[in-house]
Design an enzyme around this catalytic site. Structure first.
Site, PDB file in Angstrom:
ATOM      1  N   GLU A 188      -0.985  56.221  44.009  1.00 21.12           N
ATOM      2  CA  GLU A 188      -0.634  57.612  43.683  1.00 21.12           C
ATOM      3  C   GLU A 188      -1.887  58.441  43.393  1.00 21.12           C
ATOM      4  O   GLU A 188      -2.050  59.008  42.310  1.00 21.12           O
ATOM      5  CB  GLU A 188       0.336  57.630  42.501  1.00 21.12           C
ATOM      6  CG  GLU A 188       1.648  56.921  42.826  1.00 21.12           C
ATOM      7  CD  GLU A 188       2.752  57.108  41.790  1.00 21.12           C
ATOM      8  OE1 GLU A 188       2.429  57.292  40.613  1.00 21.12           O
ATOM      9  OE2 GLU A 188       3.939  57.061  42.169  1.00 21.12           O
ATOM     10  N   GLU A 381       7.096  52.282  46.931  1.00 23.58           N
ATOM     11  CA  GLU A 381       7.774  52.374  45.635  1.00 23.58           C
ATOM     12  C   GLU A 381       8.985  53.267  45.791  1.00 23.58           C
ATOM     13  O   GLU A 381       8.881  54.372  46.350  1.00 23.58           O
ATOM     14  CB  GLU A 381       6.880  52.994  44.560  1.00 23.58           C
ATOM     15  CG  GLU A 381       5.853  52.076  43.983  1.00 23.58           C
ATOM     16  CD  GLU A 381       5.126  52.688  42.795  1.00 23.58           C
ATOM     17  OE1 GLU A 381       5.751  53.394  41.983  1.00 23.58           O
ATOM     18  OE2 GLU A 381       3.913  52.446  42.703  1.00 23.58           O
TER      19      GLU A 381
HETATM   20  C1  BG6 Z   1       4.911  55.220  39.794  1.00 27.02           C
HETATM   21  C2  BG6 Z   1       3.841  54.219  39.418  1.00 27.02           C
HETATM   22  O1  BG6 Z   1       4.490  56.464  39.433  1.00 27.02           O
HETATM   23  O2  BG6 Z   1       6.144  55.140  39.167  1.00 27.02           O
HETATM   24  C3  BG6 Z   1       4.353  52.944  38.781  1.00 27.02           C
HETATM   25  O3  BG6 Z   1       3.025  53.912  40.523  1.00 27.02           O
HETATM   26  C4  BG6 Z   1       5.456  53.297  37.819  1.00 27.02           C
HETATM   27  O4  BG6 Z   1       3.273  52.283  38.182  1.00 27.02           O
HETATM   28  C5  BG6 Z   1       6.604  53.938  38.586  1.00 27.02           C
HETATM   29  O5  BG6 Z   1       5.895  52.257  37.033  1.00 27.02           O
HETATM   30  C6  BG6 Z   1       7.791  54.288  37.727  1.00 27.02           C
HETATM   31  O6  BG6 Z   1       7.386  55.078  36.654  1.00 27.02           O
HETATM   32  P1  BG6 Z   1       7.740  54.695  35.156  1.00 27.02           P
HETATM   33  O7  BG6 Z   1       6.969  55.641  34.339  1.00 27.02           O
HETATM   34  O8  BG6 Z   1       9.204  54.849  35.044  1.00 27.02           O
HETATM   35  O9  BG6 Z   1       7.307  53.284  34.967  1.00 27.02           O
END
Ligand code: BG6
Length: 483
Positions: A188, A381
């Site tokens: 990101e 993701e």
């Molecule tokens: C992304 C990141 O922004 O979102 C991850 O690359 C992160 O590391 C994921 O865990 C979900 O976000 P969060 O804050 O709910 O863990």
């Protein structure tokens, strides 16, 4: 058409959110190790959740606690990875995206010799993955820069960090050249302006011009990413290097051209880091924005050459939600998500954390990215944070999660049918882990439940959720059975 036969189905994790073992086998402190769980702060107040000061860091360095620093304990993946990989294998994973913690290899980032125990740890993990037929997709920087570099150089604001990062990556390429084909440089990368400390090691009170520091850090990361791409191609012929963007898909709040313009501007700034990594140059509109904002970036002629000559092979992204924009913020109801505050779309539901659920937005994102870059894509993701309940008979009935994934997969497949070249999909996250933004355990993403609460209580035992069996079937049928 359907998905390609060798579609890389799997999941994604990051070292600092799962491994724990924060201070053993020679590991140094990373920026993640000072992230605190803040029980009394609203989880939607992301600036307070991810913000950090110099004195917070000094206090954290003295503290050996793991209760309020959950990333120090993770889910003990460090010791339990063989068992967890077996579970991923049981689901049928073809791929696992994971990161190599820089501080396991170079504890402060400045050593001349790598830490052998750290190298051995990942080697053993890759061996196990190959034994199970799981392809590693490795992120070289996922919110876990050595803390020493943040304190000493203000992280990526300083050019010196480029060489240190390139050295770390080169050691990884040489050590794992027979193990890893797919590499991602910065997770990101666009997040520098949203959470400068976790993303780029910038301690805000160490600079008097934060915006300038952030864009300078961006630039240094771009140059580092290009140099690393070059080095990877040299050391591992046939390797594939990708960039990684948070796809913050933005819609106009209405058909008022002023709203359309506001949304265009948001998307332009979201795309810009991937533009630089794919096209090898800065978009002119962004350079003009720098001029207008009086942001002066130290950018040499040789930097520009390096960027131009070493572009990425494929484009990866995270997709969680979409937002809307208006020329007048008063027209919007605000919501949060992925460390951003933006306009809430009245047509779409939000999760308990305020993240908008928008499966069609995934299709739009895939089409937009493919149309813009003409490069193979990978969704690295996507997922939904939710509270799960472990029932008395030790089950987790997470139909809401299945519903979320089913809707997203349907749209993903439609995008592929429309002609998008999609290499794979790794869910965030296949197993419950510590949240990046809130350091909570109770914000659960996995197909596998981990018995651990926000303060670290629990047996750490793993349980298969209902979604585990569902995802297993999806993979088995290569996405043709989503019921
Ligand atoms: C992304 C990141 O922004 O979102 C991850 O690359 C992160 O590391 C994921 O865990 C979900 O976000 P969060 O804050 O709910 O863990």
């Amino acid at each position: 058409m359907g998905l390609r036969k060798d579609f890389l189905w799997g999941g994604a994790i990051a070292a600092n959110q799962v491994e724990g073992a924060w201070n053993i086998d020679g590991k140094g402190l990373s920026v993640a190790d000072v992230a605190t769980y803040k029980p009394n702060v609203d989880v939607k107040d992301y600036r307070k959740q991810v913000g950090v000061t110099k004195s917070d860091i000094e206090k954290a360095i003295q503290d050996t606690d793991t209760k309020y620093y959950p990333k120090r304990r993770g889910i003990d993946f460090y010791h339990r990875y063989p068992e967890d990989l077996e579970l991923f294998h049981e689901m049928g994973f073809k791929a696992l995206r994971l990161s190599i913690a820089w501080t396991r290899i170079f504890p402060t980032g400045e050593e001349f010799e790598p830490n052998q125990a750290g190298l051995d740890y990942y080697k053993a993990m890759f061996n196990k993955m190959h034994e199970l037929g799981i392809e590693p997709i490795v992120t070289l920087s996922h919110y876990e820069m050595p803390l020493a570099l943040a304190s000493k150089y203000n992280g990526w604001e300083n050019r010196k960090v480029i060489d240190l990062f390139v050295r770390f990556c080169k050691v990884c390429f040489e050590t794992y050249k027979n193990d890893v084909k797919y590499w991602l440089t910065f997770n990101e990368i666009d997040s520098v302006t949203r959470h400068p400390f976790t993303s780029a090691g910038i301690i805000p009170d160490q600079t008097d011009n934060l915006l300038q520091a952030e864009y300078q850090a961006f630039h240094h990361q771009f140059v580092a990413s290009a140099l690393v791409t070059k080095s990877c191609h040299e050391v591992i012929p046939g390797s594939q290097v990708g960039c990684m963007l948070t796809k913050l898909t933005d819609y106009p709040n209405s058909s008022d051209p002023r709203d359309v313009l506001a949304s265009f501007n948001k998307n332009t700034m979201n795309y810009f880091p991937a533009d630089v990594q794919v096209f090898g140059e800065y978009p002119p509109l962004v350079l003009n924005y720098f001029k207008k904002q009086k942001i002066h970036i130290d950018m040499t002629a040789s930097d520009l050459e390096i960027l131009k000559e070493n572009t990425v092979d494929f484009v990866t992204f995270s997709y969680y939600m979409s937002l809307v924009s208006s020329y007048d913020e008063n027209n919007l109801t605000l919501t949060t998500g992925n460390t951003i505050v933006g306009g809430k779309n009245p047509h779409l539901p939000v999760t308990e954390w305020g993240w908008t659920v928008d499966p069609v937005g995934l299709r739009i994102s895939l089409l937009q990215l493919y149309d813009r870059y003409h490069k193979p894509l990978m969704i690295v993701e996507n997922g939904m944070g939710a509270k799960d309940e472990l029932t008395a008979d030790q089950k987790i009935h997470d139909d809401y999660r299945i519903k979320y994934f089913r809707a997203h997969f349907n749209e993903m497949i439609k995008a592929v049918d429309a002609g998008v070249d999609l290499l794979g999909y790794t869910s965030w996250a296949p197993i419950d882990l510590v949240s990046a933004s809130t350091s909570q355990m109770s914000k659960r993403y996995g197909f596998i439940y981990v018995d651990e609460d926000d303060l670290g209580n629990g047996s750490l035992k793993r349980y298969r959720k209902d979604s585990f069996t569902w995802y297993q079937k999806v993979i088995q049928t290569n996405g043709t059975s989503l019921d």
